[in-house]
Write a protein that holds these residues in place. Structure first.
Motif: not given
Length: 424
Positions: A25-27, A286-291, A351-353
């Motif tokens: 990730t890069a978030h 899954w991690l950015t989905f959780a965000v 894809r919103i990430r």
């Protein structure tokens, strides 16, 4: 029993545990959560960037490999983690971002990219050259794939100089990055003979390029163990379907398997994957989905606390942004307008990430945090809108303050991986 790890894998990646989570990730919130967990558990952490996220042209994050490393290290400094405990990896390194070009030009750009990764100190490199470029078949013959992988490894070896040499992951049976783009009607586990052949063909290509020492540092092969996710469905790992593939590791000394698309797997499935030798678990969406889940929950809470607020909520801002800039979701989602709207916000493919780095999204998120302030969120509202976090808030292990709740949403996922990788 859990399979014993090859010495190089254990030494370079896992701190002697049964497996390792690859946080791809890069978030910044996800990275902060991963680094914080490493600090609390006194372990190293593997952070990976993909060829599309980070490359010499900036990727969709706008960062080169060296800039991404500085970005992660700045977060490590903020949370108090010694940056030497961060392992940097590069994922899907190959011509994929430029596969619309002729093979020679795409590979030249791929070489420039891996040179940047190696010079920036990325020490785990996944060589992925399986895709065809302009005028080529979609999937290439094993020998061509392996030859191109060896060509990239040649560049990486020259780039590191006297620094710690990289370890390599190879493999051509790579699940679709970010999840499948269609319904999951069927999913084939990699045949054991195909996995063994992949390693052997790469070994020959590296030897032909004079890279025997580099291939001795090849520690993993990407295979399909029978896990995948699409927009609205997940296929969980079934050990009985992958038993022959798992047993193939006996013929691959020094290797483990790397499993991609493990997002949204049940905890028991993650445990079983590591137990069966799929020791590197890749997770990202899954991690950015959780965000996104936590941010949308906080947005709903803010509207309960201030029902007369005239400002557009976060979902409305993100919807307007995605409708103006459709390139990151239009070719991945299917259906009528209502179905597309649901997928833009709630798809497992997430894809919103790709839109969170946009200035408008950043401003909207900060506006939400400013509106809520640093005050404790009432527990009934957490139960209503962030129900998965409610038990942790009640038992006191998670603060009910807004930013901590978002981090807690990510940590809830990461701890499942942490448990799986410590499986014994």
């Amino acid at each position: 029993m859990t399979r014993p790890l090859p010495p190089l894998v254990s030494e370079r990646l896992t701190d002697g545990r049964a497996g390792v989570t690859s946080v791809c990730t890069a978030h910044p919130i996800v990275i902060e959560a991963a680094l914080s967990l490493a600090l609390w558990t006194d372990r190293r952490v593997l952070i990976e960037a993909t060829c599309n996220q980070v490359n010499q042209d900036g990727g969709y994050t706008g960062m080169t490999p060296a800039e991404f490393r500085k970005f992660v290290e700045s977060i490590a400094a903020r949370v108090g983690l010694d940056s030497s405990r961060v392992i940097f990896g590069g994922d899907h390194l190959g011509p994929n971002p430029w596969k619309h070009l002729a093979a020679d030009e795409a590979m030249q750009r791929a070489k420039a990219m891996i040179d940047g990764y190696a010079r920036a100190g990325f020490t785990k490199l996944h060589l992925d050259t399986s895709m065809g470029c302009a005028g080529e078949p979609a999937a290439l013959a094993d020998q061509i794939t392996a030859g191109r992988a060896a060509a990239l490894a040649t560049v990486a070896e020259a780039a590191v100089g006297d620094a710690l040499p990289p370890i390599y992951v190879i493999g051509t049976e790579v699940p679709m990055p970010g999840g499948a783009h269609h319904a999951l009607d069927s999913l084939e586990v990699t045949r054991p003979e195909a996995a063994i052949r992949t390693v052997e063909v790469h070994k020959q290509a590296f030897r032909h390029a004079g890279l025997e020492a580099a291939f001795a540092r090849a520690i993993g092969a990407v295979v399909q163990p029978g896990v995948e996710f699409a927009s609205a469905e997940v296929i969980p790992y079934k050990p009985e379907k992958a038993v022959h593939l798992a047993n193939a590791l006996a013929d691959l000394p020094g290797f483990v398997f790397e499993a991609h698309s493990t997002d949204y797997q049940p905890a028991a499935s993650l445990d079983a994957l590591v137990k069966d030798g799929f020791a590197i678990l890749k997770v990202g969406p899954w991690l950015t989905f959780a965000v996104r889940e936590a941010l949308y929950g906080l947005d709903s809470i803010a509207r309960v606390l201030e029902p007369a607020s005239p400002e557009n909520g976060l979902p409305a801002v993100m919807e307007a942004l995605m409708l103006r800039q459709t390139e990151n979701w239009r070719t991945y989602y299917r259906g009528d307008e209502d179905e597309l709207r649901l997928q833009r916000h709630f798809s497992f493919s997430d894809r919103i990430r790709y839109y969170w780095p946009h200035p408008e999204a950043h401003v909207a998120v900060e506006r939400l945090f400013n509106k809520l302030g640093n005050k404790l969120i009432p527990e009934p509202l957490i139960s209503q809108y962030l129900g998965g976090l409610y038990p942790d808030v009640v038992d006191g292990s998670l603060s009910a303050r807004p930013r901590e709740l978002v981090l807690g949403s990510v940590l809830r996922v990461l701890r499942q991986y942490d448990h799986a990788c410590g499986f014994s």
